[in-house]
Design a protein around this motif. Structure first.
Motif, PDB file in Angstrom:
ATOM      1  N   CYS A 101       0.856  -1.193   0.000  1.00 11.22           N
ATOM      2  CA  CYS A 101       0.000   0.000   0.000  1.00 11.22           C
ATOM      3  C   CYS A 101       0.892   1.243   0.000  1.00 11.22           C
ATOM      4  O   CYS A 101       1.845   1.331   0.800  1.00 11.22           O
ATOM      5  N   ASN A 102       0.612   2.194  -0.870  1.00 13.22           N
ATOM      6  CA  ASN A 102       1.299   3.499  -0.887  1.00 13.22           C
ATOM      7  C   ASN A 102       2.814   3.383  -0.975  1.00 13.22           C
ATOM      8  O   ASN A 102       3.549   4.174  -0.382  1.00 13.22           O
ATOM      9  N   GLY A 103       3.308   2.410  -1.735  1.00 13.52           N
ATOM     10  CA  GLY A 103       4.747   2.257  -1.889  1.00 13.52           C
ATOM     11  C   GLY A 103       5.417   1.493  -0.768  1.00 13.52           C
ATOM     12  O   GLY A 103       6.637   1.299  -0.787  1.00 13.52           O
ATOM     13  N   ILE A 104       4.657   1.053   0.231  1.00  9.31           N
ATOM     14  CA  ILE A 104       5.196   0.286   1.360  1.00  9.31           C
ATOM     15  C   ILE A 104       4.737  -1.161   1.237  1.00  9.31           C
ATOM     16  O   ILE A 104       3.570  -1.434   0.931  1.00  9.31           O
ATOM     17  N   VAL A 105       5.649  -2.086   1.474  1.00 14.26           N
ATOM     18  CA  VAL A 105       5.288  -3.499   1.484  1.00 14.26           C
ATOM     19  C   VAL A 105       5.370  -4.021   2.911  1.00 14.26           C
ATOM     20  O   VAL A 105       6.222  -3.593   3.706  1.00 14.26           O
ATOM     21  N   CYS A 106       4.465  -4.929   3.231  1.00 16.84           N
ATOM     22  CA  CYS A 106       4.451  -5.597   4.539  1.00 16.84           C
ATOM     23  C   CYS A 106       5.019  -6.994   4.331  1.00 16.84           C
ATOM     24  O   CYS A 106       4.510  -7.764   3.509  1.00 16.84           O
ATOM     25  N   ILE A 107       6.072  -7.314   5.044  1.00 12.97           N
ATOM     26  CA  ILE A 107       6.768  -8.579   4.819  1.00 12.97           C
ATOM     27  C   ILE A 107       6.974  -9.336   6.131  1.00 12.97           C
ATOM     28  O   ILE A 107       6.933  -8.764   7.222  1.00 12.97           O
ATOM     29  N   CYS A 167       8.350  -2.028   4.897  1.00 12.40           N
ATOM     30  CA  CYS A 167       9.538  -1.643   4.142  1.00 12.40           C
ATOM     31  C   CYS A 167       9.138  -0.795   2.942  1.00 12.40           C
ATOM     32  O   CYS A 167       8.185  -1.117   2.226  1.00 12.40           O
ATOM     33  N   ASN A 168       9.861   0.308   2.740  1.00  9.24           N
ATOM     34  CA  ASN A 168       9.710   1.107   1.529  1.00  9.24           C
ATOM     35  C   ASN A 168      10.925   0.815   0.647  1.00  9.24           C
ATOM     36  O   ASN A 168      12.016   1.324   0.905  1.00  9.24           O
ATOM     37  N   GLU A 202      14.099   2.107   3.457  1.00  4.98           N
ATOM     38  CA  GLU A 202      13.774   2.163   4.884  1.00  4.98           C
ATOM     39  C   GLU A 202      12.908   0.965   5.271  1.00  4.98           C
ATOM     40  O   GLU A 202      12.083   0.508   4.478  1.00  4.98           O
ATOM     41  N   PHE A 203      13.105   0.480   6.485  1.00  4.97           N
ATOM     42  CA  PHE A 203      12.203  -0.539   6.996  1.00  4.97           C
ATOM     43  C   PHE A 203      12.004  -0.350   8.491  1.00  4.97           C
ATOM     44  O   PHE A 203      12.816   0.286   9.173  1.00  4.97           O
ATOM     45  N   ARG A 204      10.919  -0.895   8.969  1.00  2.36           N
ATOM     46  CA  ARG A 204      10.561  -0.777  10.381  1.00  2.36           C
ATOM     47  C   ARG A 204      10.119  -2.140  10.889  1.00  2.36           C
ATOM     48  O   ARG A 204       9.223  -2.769  10.318  1.00  2.36           O
ATOM     49  N   GLN A 205      10.756  -2.624  11.933  1.00  2.00           N
ATOM     50  CA  GLN A 205      10.374  -3.903  12.528  1.00  2.00           C
ATOM     51  C   GLN A 205       9.260  -3.685  13.534  1.00  2.00           C
ATOM     52  O   GLN A 205       9.366  -2.840  14.421  1.00  2.00           O
TER      53      GLN A 205
END
Length: 394
Positions: free
Chosen positions: A124-130, A139-140, A145-148
């Motif tokens: 969504c909006n250039g961000i992937v959920c992995i 993660c973008n 950039e990524f966020r845990q």
């Protein structure tokens, strides 16, 4: 009535120019001047850049986000799973004969142990959920950039021992944007069970009701939410986000679509068209323009061929829904599954040998696409209609 047109200031013109540049350039410009750093990081600029990126997406171009892995074996026979991400930008000439592409390898330092895989579950909006190993990340890829995300509030840290002890396992993830709350959310569905024997064998497995939890970026935490689906439900698809809802293909003996409304945190079940009597079975969902599309197929053993149908769901408000059959394909030989519509009448598909194939729904022509050699080493891959953005994940 006359209107006075306000002239743009030099600052407005700079903002307009910057908001149309690719993320890679903007990441460099942030380092040039403090005022540009503040501007590019501001939420208003991020929103403007995303809006421009969506509006400027050409129907003749497709961006594939490629996630692949391979095992690296060391001389002592120990091994490590190596994960590689690439973005492949496809474009086609106006005469529709010449296909062009460029490959951009991404170096994203995911927190992985030696044997961990990376799986994509939402976008969504250039961000992937992995899922990276046992961790869920946002993660973008365009900004690296990524966020845990924090640990689950429902998943148990390790499998239990003995009979009639609760065992939890991850089943599905959904990711999207709640426009009312103005924040991204992640929903996770968890499968629960227990065993009636000490050895915990499959034949003594007892399915328990599913549970679910919701992560919100503002709270940076998970909370349990209500879910009421069959304990035998199995979700086998990456989630699709569209207009405030997350969708999964699911089955409990009958195929259906499970949806989740990000505005009120409620799940809904959507029935698929009845095609069993004709021998068709649904397998897969994906996006077609701004609509949810579902793929079903029928295999003919005598001809070793596959006939496929693409159905599109009309506007859905959480209660009402209807389906329209968009097209029928085949019978064709060697087609595995559709990936996405990459032009108005062109369907990108994956064949049984792992090659990308483009099917023109108007002419019925089927053409193999000569794509980068990097894909020759990939058993399977996912296609996202990916729009590069600078949306923050941290």
């Amino acid at each position: 009535m006359s209107h006075v047109r306000q002239s743009k200031t030099p600052e407005d013109r700079v903002i307009e120019i910057l908001s149309r540049l690719p993320p890679k350039s903007l990441m460099r410009f942030k380092c040039l001047h403090k005022s540009w750093f503040s501007l590019i990081n501001s939420l208003s600029f991020v929103d403007k850049h995303l809006s421009n990126s969506v509006d400027n997406k050409l129907p003749s171009s497709t961006c594939i986000l490629l996630n692949r892995s391979q095992a690296h074996i060391f001389p002592d026979q120990s091994w490590k799973q190596e994960v590689f991400w690439s973005m492949i930008n496809f474009s086609i000439d106006s005469d529709e004969n010449n296909l062009h592409y460029d490959v951009e390898d991404l170096n994203i330092p995911f927190p992985l142990n030696d044997h961990d895989f990376v799986l994509i579950f939402g976008y969504c909006n250039g961000i992937v959920c992995i899922e990276a190993g046992k961790n869920v990340l946002l993660c973008n890829p365009a900004t690296r950039e990524f966020r845990q995300l924090p640990d689950s509030c429902l998943l148990l840290p390790s499998p239990p021992e003995g009979k009639f002890e609760l065992e939890t396992s991850f089943q599905a993830l959904g990711f999207g944007y709640d426009s009312n709350a103005k924040e991204h959310k992640v929903v996770r569905i968890i499968e629960n069970c227990e065993y009636s024997d000490e050895e915990r064998t499959f034949y003594h497995r007892i399915a328990l009701p599913h549970t679910a939890e919701l992560y919100t970026a503002t709270a940076n935490s998970w909370k349990e939410i209500k879910i009421d689906i069959s304990s035998t439900t199995y979700s086998c698809s990456r989630s699709v986000f569209m207009k405030g809802f997350c969708y999964w293909y699911a089955t409990d003996g009958e195929e259906y679509i499970l949806s989740f409304d990000l505005s009120d945190d409620k799940f809904h079940i959507i029935q698929l068209p009845s095609r069993r009597e004709s021998g068709f079975r649904f397998y897969y969902i994906f996006m077609r323009n701004e609509s949810l599309a579902s793929f079903c197929s029928r295999y003919d053993r005598s001809e070793d061929s596959e006939s496929c149908e693409i159905w599109v769901m009309d506007d859905y408000d959480g209660i009402k829904r209807s389906w329209t059959k968009l097209l029928t394909i085949g019978p064709l030989q060697g087609i595995k599954k559709p990936l996405t519509f990459w032009k108005s009448d062109e369907l990108l598909m994956l064949d049984s040998d792992g090659r990308a194939t483009s099917y023109n729904s108007s002419t019925g022509n089927l053409n193999y696409i000569h794509i980068p050699p990097i894909l020759n080493r990939v058993v399977d891959f996912e296609v996202l209609i990916y729009v590069k953005s600078i949306v923050h994940v941290k």
